[in-house]
Design a protein around this motif. Structure first.
Motif, mmCIF file in Angstrom:
data_model
loop_
_atom_site.group_PDB
_atom_site.id
_atom_site.type_symbol
_atom_site.label_atom_id
_atom_site.label_comp_id
_atom_site.label_asym_id
_atom_site.label_seq_id
_atom_site.Cartn_x
_atom_site.Cartn_y
_atom_site.Cartn_z
ATOM 1 N N ALA A 1 -54.169 24.569 -24.353
ATOM 2 C CA ALA A 1 -54.906 24.288 -22.929
ATOM 3 C C ALA A 1 -55.045 23.098 -22.915
ATOM 4 O O ALA A 1 -55.199 22.156 -21.690
ATOM 5 C CB ALA A 1 -56.064 25.191 -22.752
ATOM 6 N N SER A 2 -55.188 22.211 -24.118
ATOM 7 C CA SER A 2 -55.467 20.816 -24.138
ATOM 8 C C SER A 2 -54.292 20.002 -24.120
ATOM 9 O O SER A 2 -54.431 18.866 -23.774
ATOM 10 C CB SER A 2 -56.345 20.442 -25.294
ATOM 11 N N ALA A 3 -53.060 20.620 -24.501
ATOM 12 C CA ALA A 3 -51.928 19.642 -24.608
ATOM 13 C C ALA A 3 -51.229 19.297 -23.233
ATOM 14 O O ALA A 3 -51.212 20.306 -22.317
ATOM 15 C CB ALA A 3 -50.692 20.479 -25.565
ATOM 16 N N PRO A 4 -50.765 18.249 -23.159
ATOM 17 C CA PRO A 4 -49.833 17.930 -21.882
ATOM 18 C C PRO A 4 -48.926 18.965 -21.614
ATOM 19 O O PRO A 4 -48.188 19.394 -22.806
ATOM 20 C CB PRO A 4 -49.549 16.370 -22.034
ATOM 21 N N PRO A 5 -48.460 19.362 -20.500
ATOM 22 C CA PRO A 5 -47.307 20.258 -20.404
ATOM 23 C C PRO A 5 -46.078 19.566 -20.628
ATOM 24 O O PRO A 5 -45.366 20.372 -21.166
ATOM 25 C CB PRO A 5 -47.478 20.439 -18.670
ATOM 26 N N TRP B 1 -45.362 17.789 -23.237
ATOM 27 C CA TRP B 1 -45.295 17.728 -24.602
ATOM 28 C C TRP B 1 -45.091 19.197 -25.044
ATOM 29 O O TRP B 1 -44.284 19.520 -25.959
ATOM 30 C CB TRP B 1 -46.514 17.275 -25.260
ATOM 31 N N THR B 2 -45.709 20.094 -24.693
ATOM 32 C CA THR B 2 -45.663 21.670 -24.676
ATOM 33 C C THR B 2 -44.055 22.007 -24.342
ATOM 34 O O THR B 2 -43.411 22.582 -25.240
ATOM 35 C CB THR B 2 -46.581 22.416 -23.892
ATOM 36 N N GLY B 3 -43.357 21.467 -23.427
ATOM 37 C CA GLY B 3 -42.040 21.736 -23.117
ATOM 38 C C GLY B 3 -41.175 21.303 -23.869
ATOM 39 O O GLY B 3 -40.436 21.713 -24.588
ATOM 40 N N LEU B 4 -41.486 20.010 -24.488
ATOM 41 C CA LEU B 4 -40.648 19.475 -25.444
ATOM 42 C C LEU B 4 -40.691 20.266 -26.799
ATOM 43 O O LEU B 4 -39.558 20.359 -27.387
ATOM 44 C CB LEU B 4 -41.011 17.867 -25.575
ATOM 45 N N VAL B 5 -41.689 20.511 -26.988
ATOM 46 C CA VAL B 5 -41.982 21.463 -28.319
ATOM 47 C C VAL B 5 -40.998 22.721 -28.360
ATOM 48 O O VAL B 5 -40.403 22.974 -29.268
ATOM 49 C CB VAL B 5 -43.348 21.650 -28.787
ATOM 50 N N LEU B 6 -41.532 23.332 -27.160
ATOM 51 C CA LEU B 6 -40.564 24.641 -27.004
ATOM 52 C C LEU B 6 -39.017 24.564 -27.012
ATOM 53 O O LEU B 6 -38.299 25.199 -27.339
ATOM 54 C CB LEU B 6 -41.150 25.311 -25.550
ATOM 55 N N ILE B 7 -38.552 23.263 -26.299
ATOM 56 C CA ILE B 7 -37.163 23.105 -26.291
ATOM 57 C C ILE B 7 -36.649 22.721 -27.812
ATOM 58 O O ILE B 7 -35.606 23.321 -28.178
ATOM 59 C CB ILE B 7 -36.870 21.450 -25.552
ATOM 60 N N TRP B 8 -37.436 21.927 -28.557
ATOM 61 C CA TRP B 8 -37.010 21.592 -29.698
ATOM 62 C C TRP B 8 -37.062 22.955 -30.760
ATOM 63 O O TRP B 8 -36.210 23.237 -31.636
ATOM 64 C CB TRP B 8 -37.903 20.413 -30.596
ATOM 65 N N VAL B 9 -37.907 24.002 -30.490
ATOM 66 C CA VAL B 9 -38.108 24.989 -31.420
ATOM 67 C C VAL B 9 -37.018 26.122 -31.028
ATOM 68 O O VAL B 9 -36.122 26.506 -31.871
ATOM 69 C CB VAL B 9 -39.449 25.544 -31.420
ATOM 70 N N PHE B 10 -36.799 26.407 -29.647
ATOM 71 C CA PHE B 10 -36.141 27.712 -29.229
ATOM 72 C C PHE B 10 -34.811 27.106 -28.801
ATOM 73 O O PHE B 10 -33.836 27.964 -28.665
ATOM 74 C CB PHE B 10 -36.951 28.380 -28.170
ATOM 75 N N GLN C 1 -31.851 33.121 -18.014
ATOM 76 C CA GLN C 1 -32.108 32.328 -19.290
ATOM 77 C C GLN C 1 -32.612 30.860 -19.176
ATOM 78 O O GLN C 1 -33.368 30.568 -19.878
ATOM 79 C CB GLN C 1 -30.857 32.186 -20.117
ATOM 80 N N ARG C 2 -32.311 29.962 -18.234
ATOM 81 C CA ARG C 2 -32.612 28.771 -17.755
ATOM 82 C C ARG C 2 -34.028 28.853 -17.468
ATOM 83 O O ARG C 2 -34.768 27.692 -17.486
ATOM 84 C CB ARG C 2 -31.883 27.985 -16.897
ATOM 85 N N LEU C 3 -34.626 29.962 -16.843
ATOM 86 C CA LEU C 3 -35.944 29.942 -16.350
ATOM 87 C C LEU C 3 -37.167 30.295 -17.361
ATOM 88 O O LEU C 3 -38.235 29.775 -17.036
ATOM 89 C CB LEU C 3 -35.996 30.890 -15.288
ATOM 90 N N ILE C 4 -36.701 30.870 -18.521
ATOM 91 C CA ILE C 4 -37.671 31.279 -19.598
ATOM 92 C C ILE C 4 -38.557 29.989 -19.967
ATOM 93 O O ILE C 4 -39.625 30.318 -19.991
ATOM 94 C CB ILE C 4 -36.875 32.093 -20.491
ATOM 95 N N LEU C 5 -37.683 29.343 -20.602
ATOM 96 C CA LEU C 5 -38.609 28.091 -21.250
ATOM 97 C C LEU C 5 -39.588 27.192 -20.484
ATOM 98 O O LEU C 5 -40.567 27.251 -20.519
ATOM 99 C CB LEU C 5 -37.705 26.955 -21.937
ATOM 100 N N PRO C 6 -38.922 26.868 -19.069
ATOM 101 C CA PRO C 6 -40.040 26.206 -18.298
ATOM 102 C C PRO C 6 -41.053 27.007 -17.743
ATOM 103 O O PRO C 6 -42.191 26.602 -17.551
ATOM 104 C CB PRO C 6 -39.127 25.807 -17.070
ATOM 105 N N ALA C 7 -40.708 28.497 -17.544
ATOM 106 C CA ALA C 7 -41.908 29.289 -16.974
ATOM 107 C C ALA C 7 -43.140 29.655 -18.283
ATOM 108 O O ALA C 7 -43.972 29.482 -17.922
ATOM 109 C CB ALA C 7 -41.204 30.773 -16.665
ATOM 110 N N VAL C 8 -42.392 29.734 -19.540
ATOM 111 C CA VAL C 8 -43.466 29.824 -20.545
ATOM 112 C C VAL C 8 -44.260 28.503 -20.651
ATOM 113 O O VAL C 8 -45.492 28.551 -20.895
ATOM 114 C CB VAL C 8 -42.729 30.234 -21.855
ATOM 115 N N THR C 9 -43.693 27.492 -20.456
ATOM 116 C CA THR C 9 -44.331 26.035 -20.833
ATOM 117 C C THR C 9 -45.520 25.737 -19.524
ATOM 118 O O THR C 9 -46.513 25.501 -19.870
ATOM 119 C CB THR C 9 -43.303 24.962 -20.440
ATOM 120 N N LEU C 10 -45.058 26.482 -18.385
ATOM 121 C CA LEU C 10 -46.023 26.065 -17.316
ATOM 122 C C LEU C 10 -47.194 27.466 -17.396
ATOM 123 O O LEU C 10 -48.183 27.283 -17.110
ATOM 124 C CB LEU C 10 -45.201 26.666 -15.874
#
Length: 336
Positions: free
Chosen positions: A168-172, A174-183, A199-208
């Motif tokens: 909840a505290s992390a900037p969106p 930053w969360t998106g970049l972490v998810l891109i790096w991991v998954f 498939q392209r929708l999953i990571l941005p939707a989860v980040t949001l």
């Protein structure tokens, strides 16, 4: 023997309760609904006015954006006259309100296209898919976490609560970049740009969805834990109801009101978050159109985005206010 005054008081109480029938409740509900819509109309007007003033107070010259590389004074004068930019600000505001009342959002200064075609075309569909999928993830994930961890102090519950605070505290971005790096880069299980649309929708939707789900889960967990401390919970346990059934049947319902109160915040988070997420993941949509419009001082498009955002936010607010009447039937009773 009761006195005449006591008897009269009892008759008055009985008459008052009798008058609280279906017709009386219908009138109360109708007044509440009318008040909600009147409030929404006033807020909509305020949002349109503030957006107009903010856009015109921002630095930048829309005439320069329309002219492009040309510096012809005659062309500047004709553009100001044709677009009404040579009129006083109050006159421009009146014209803007008049167009809105007729459903006309104006034309883009830069692209020369109707703003409605820009906002309500493929860009809106793309952003709606992202926001809708993210909302679905948040609505499913938040109650699940709240029910699983409410009233418990095990390792899983403490770890979940800590992770919720971090997310909840992390900037969106930053969360998106972490998810891109991991998954996408490390595990290589989800694409960023390749693959099909889902498939392209999953990571941005989860980040949001993650920060919204984290906050909702915290609020709903507190509501469930407060409900589990009430006398009716002890009565339900004495009847043999299991802990899981108690959370689902009673605790979850009591957590809906504080969670519904945050619906407006959640929608605003989705709307503003799409601007950042679409840039991080390189997706087309309203967010990227907004950034382009602000960069090029395209006032009609910026105002159209502000109007669209306010309309969506107020629509959700009205629906939440109406849902209160179903969640808590006591609101259908007279206040006095």
């Amino acid at each position: 023997m009761p006195t005449n005054g006591a008897a009269a008081q009892r008759r008055a109480v009985f008459t008052s309760r009798k008058n609280r029938g279906p017709a009386n409740r219908s009138q109360i509900v109708a007044r509440r609904i009318a008040g909600v819509f009147l409030s929404a109309a006033g807020m909509m007007w305020a949002a349109v006015t503030l957006a107009f003033l903010a856009v015109h107070a921002a630095p930048g010259d829309p005439v320069t954006a329309i002219m492009g590389e040309s510096s012809d004074p005659a062309l500047r004068e004709r553009i100001e006259r044709d677009w009404g930019l040579d009129r006083p600000l109050i006159a421009q505001y009146g014209l803007h309100l008049g167009r809105l009342l007729h459903g006309d959002l104006g034309y883009s200064y830069v692209r020369g296209e109707p703003v409605a075609d820009i906002l309500f075309g493929e860009q809106l569909v793309t952003s709606a898919q992202l926001a809708g999928f993210a909302l679905l993830i948040a609505v499913v994930l938040a109650p699940l976490l709240a029910v699983l961890t409410a009233g418990r102090r095990d390792v899983f519950s403490r770890a979940t609560a800590t992770l919720e605070v971090i997310v909840a505290s992390a900037p969106p971005f930053w969360t998106g970049l972490v998810l891109i790096w991991v998954f996408a880069f490390t595990l290589k299980v989800l694409p960023v740009t390749a693959g099909n649309e889902f498939q392209r929708l999953i990571l941005p939707a989860v980040t949001l969805a993650l920060p919204i789900a984290a906050v909702l889960a915290q609020v709903m967990r507190e509501g469930i834990e407060r409900a589990l401390e009430q006398p009716f919970a002890l009565t339900a346990r004495s009847r043999g109801i299991s802990a899981t059934q108690l959370r689902l049947r009673h605790g979850l319902r009591h957590s809906l009101i504080p969670a519904a109160t945050l619906a407006g915040w959640a929608v605003s988070g989705l709307l503003t978050g799409t601007v950042v997420i679409e840039e991080v993941f390189g997706r087309a949509g309203i967010g990227r159109e907004t950034i382009a419009a602000v960069t090029h001082s395209d006032v009609p498009v910026v105002l159209g985005v502000a109007l669209l955002t306010a309309a969506i936010y107020l629509t959700v607010t009205v629906l939440v206010d109406l849902a209160y009447l179903w969640i808590d039937p006591r609101l259908q009773e007279p206040t006095a």
